[in-house]
Design a protein around this motif. Structure first.
Motif, PDB file in Angstrom:
ATOM      1  N   PRO A   8      -5.336  -3.040  -1.091  1.00  0.00           N
ATOM      2  CA  PRO A   8      -4.220  -2.097  -1.057  1.00  0.00           C
ATOM      3  C   PRO A   8      -3.996  -1.415  -2.398  1.00  0.00           C
ATOM      4  O   PRO A   8      -4.312  -1.973  -3.463  1.00  0.00           O
ATOM      5  CB  PRO A   8      -3.023  -2.993  -0.699  1.00  0.00           C
ATOM      6  CG  PRO A   8      -3.404  -4.347  -1.203  1.00  0.00           C
ATOM      7  CD  PRO A   8      -4.894  -4.445  -1.014  1.00  0.00           C
ATOM      8  N   LEU A   9      -3.472  -0.216  -2.353  1.00  0.00           N
ATOM      9  CA  LEU A   9      -2.990   0.418  -3.573  1.00  0.00           C
ATOM     10  C   LEU A   9      -1.797  -0.379  -4.084  1.00  0.00           C
ATOM     11  O   LEU A   9      -0.995  -0.902  -3.309  1.00  0.00           O
ATOM     12  CB  LEU A   9      -2.552   1.861  -3.299  1.00  0.00           C
ATOM     13  CG  LEU A   9      -3.607   2.843  -2.778  1.00  0.00           C
ATOM     14  CD1 LEU A   9      -2.983   4.225  -2.617  1.00  0.00           C
ATOM     15  CD2 LEU A   9      -4.815   2.905  -3.690  1.00  0.00           C
ATOM     16  N   ARG A  10      -1.666  -0.459  -5.392  1.00  0.00           N
ATOM     17  CA  ARG A  10      -0.539  -1.156  -6.021  1.00  0.00           C
ATOM     18  C   ARG A  10       0.373  -0.092  -6.619  1.00  0.00           C
ATOM     19  O   ARG A  10       0.071   0.482  -7.659  1.00  0.00           O
ATOM     20  CB  ARG A  10      -1.047  -2.131  -7.077  1.00  0.00           C
ATOM     21  CG  ARG A  10      -1.990  -3.196  -6.506  1.00  0.00           C
ATOM     22  CD  ARG A  10      -2.602  -4.044  -7.599  1.00  0.00           C
ATOM     23  NE  ARG A  10      -3.385  -3.226  -8.534  1.00  0.00           N
ATOM     24  CZ  ARG A  10      -3.837  -3.661  -9.712  1.00  0.00           C
ATOM     25  NH1 ARG A  10      -3.562  -4.908 -10.107  1.00  0.00           N
ATOM     26  NH2 ARG A  10      -4.539  -2.865 -10.491  1.00  0.00           N
ATOM     27  N   ALA A  28       3.709   3.416   3.237  1.00  0.00           N
ATOM     28  CA  ALA A  28       3.017   2.279   2.615  1.00  0.00           C
ATOM     29  C   ALA A  28       3.013   1.078   3.542  1.00  0.00           C
ATOM     30  O   ALA A  28       1.999   0.366   3.661  1.00  0.00           O
ATOM     31  CB  ALA A  28       3.675   1.935   1.277  1.00  0.00           C
ATOM     32  N   HIS A  33      -0.179  -0.821   2.020  1.00  0.00           N
ATOM     33  CA  HIS A  33      -0.222  -0.784   0.559  1.00  0.00           C
ATOM     34  C   HIS A  33       0.957  -1.542  -0.045  1.00  0.00           C
ATOM     35  O   HIS A  33       2.001  -1.697   0.585  1.00  0.00           O
ATOM     36  CB  HIS A  33      -0.241   0.667   0.080  1.00  0.00           C
ATOM     37  CG  HIS A  33      -1.453   1.416   0.554  1.00  0.00           C
ATOM     38  ND1 HIS A  33      -2.728   1.083   0.160  1.00  0.00           N
ATOM     39  CD2 HIS A  33      -1.576   2.454   1.427  1.00  0.00           C
ATOM     40  CE1 HIS A  33      -3.589   1.890   0.758  1.00  0.00           C
ATOM     41  NE2 HIS A  33      -2.919   2.724   1.534  1.00  0.00           N
ATOM     42  N   ALA A 298      -5.070   7.643  -0.696  1.00  0.00           N
ATOM     43  CA  ALA A 298      -5.752   6.355  -0.864  1.00  0.00           C
ATOM     44  C   ALA A 298      -7.259   6.500  -0.712  1.00  0.00           C
ATOM     45  O   ALA A 298      -8.026   5.855  -1.448  1.00  0.00           O
ATOM     46  CB  ALA A 298      -5.215   5.348   0.156  1.00  0.00           C
TER      47      ALA A 298
END
Length: 338
Positions: A8-10, A28, A33, A298
């Motif tokens: 996942p994106l942080r 999200a 994410h 993303a």
């Protein structure tokens, strides 16, 4: 649909803005994410926001958040005048940045953001989420297919009821104004028609009205555009309107198409197509444009997938905004010092 097999994106959130729930938090969650941290001027507000929305922790300041090594993406929904300074800070810290529009207060600051993005080598994108929804993609397909014929005219109107007088959107020091908050959508949507209009549009003229009690701040502004291929455009905005309108109409030599709400198509996903063969209504789905946007962002960060928006595009939009302000008798927005 989440992607449990993907890293996942942080994400770190600057501010506790109301828009963030629909623009970033819900997308999200839908796409899996992480919401790592939030920072706000008032720590108690940040803590309440984090508790309500499932953000993992609270950062002590905006500066602490952009420097956090556990964050790789910074989302910037602050007041317009704070977009430029904190976009620059996040990029200098090596973060990917998803910034609410516009990217900066004026062209010179937008150019600095572009330079910082190029230097950082990270992904920078202005959040023109409408562009990722099937409604806008379908409008472009209708032009591409030839069903509407050659593009002759396009008009976009983005208008809302007046925010309170204390709202930062009425503040000149915070780069407020109808064109900054709303008209950027109208201008951008018409700019995106360049492939079917012989190239990018130029400003032919603009008119605007000042907000009472807010010197230098536009309550409404209309911009006239001309395309190299002969088509014309009208980009309008109003921030003290009788109701809400976010429509775009595209007129070709063989027909026309209208999207009643291209900015928030999840509220109204219709496109009405009129040709000599008759009229039809297409529905393109009410999945959030913000979710489509986060997926595309993303994909760029993870896999280098192409994006239709970058720091160069943001500068071009800002150049048109500044030109429209000058043509309408206003000054471009001043830089906000942090």
């Amino acid at each position: 649909m989440s992607e449990p097999d993907r890293e996942p994106l942080r994400i770190g959130l600057l501010g506790a803005a109301r828009i963030t729930e629909r623009s970033l938090i819900d997308p999200a969650r839908a796409t899996g994410h992480r919401l790592v941290a939030v920072a706000a001027r008032d720590r108690a507000r940040a803590e309440a926001f984090a508790s309500e929305h499932g953000v993992e922790r609270v950062a002590g300041s905006y500066a602490e958040l952009v420097a956090d090594p556990e964050i790789d993406v910074v989302y910037n929904p602050l007041a317009n005048g704070l977009h430029g300074p904190w976009n620059l800070a996040a990029l200098a810290a090596g973060k990917h940045v998803l910034s609410e529009k516009p990217s900066a207060s004026n062209t010179a600051e937008a150019a600095e953001v572009r330079q910082a993005a190029h230097k950082a080598g990270t992904v920078f994108m202005e959040a023109f989420h409408y562009l990722f929804h099937p409604v806008t993609r379908r409008l472009h397909e209708l032009l591409d297919s030839g069903e509407l014929g050659e593009l002759r005219h396009a008009e976009a109107m983005v208008a809302i009821a007046a925010p309170p007088d204390t709202d930062p959107r009425w503040s000149l020091p915070l780069a407020g104004g109808a064109l900054m908050d709303l008209g950027c959508y109208s201008l951008h949507a018409l700019r995106m028609l360049a492939p079917w209009a012989g190239g990018a549009p130029r400003l032919a003229g603009a008119r605007g009205g000042e907000r009472a009690g807010a010197p230098g701040v536009d309550e409404w502004l209309d911009a006239d555009l001309e395309f190299p291929g002969g088509a014309t455009g009208s980009a309008r905005c109003h921030m003290a309107y009788d109701g809400l309108e976010m429509s775009i109409r595209i007129v070709g030599s063989r027909g026309e198409a209208t999207a009643p709400n291209f900015v928030l198509p999840q509220r109204d996903d219709r496109i009405v197509v009129r040709t000599p063969q008759g009229e039809r209504t297409e529905r393109l789905g009410t999945r959030s444009s913000y979710t489509y946007q986060l997926e595309a962002f993303a994909a760029r960060v993870r896999d280098g997938a192409p994006l239709p928006l970058d720091a160069d595009d943001a500068v071009t939009t800002m150049e048109l905004i500044d030109a429209a302000y000058r043509a309408a008798g206003f000054e471009p927005r001043p830089r906000t010092r942090v």
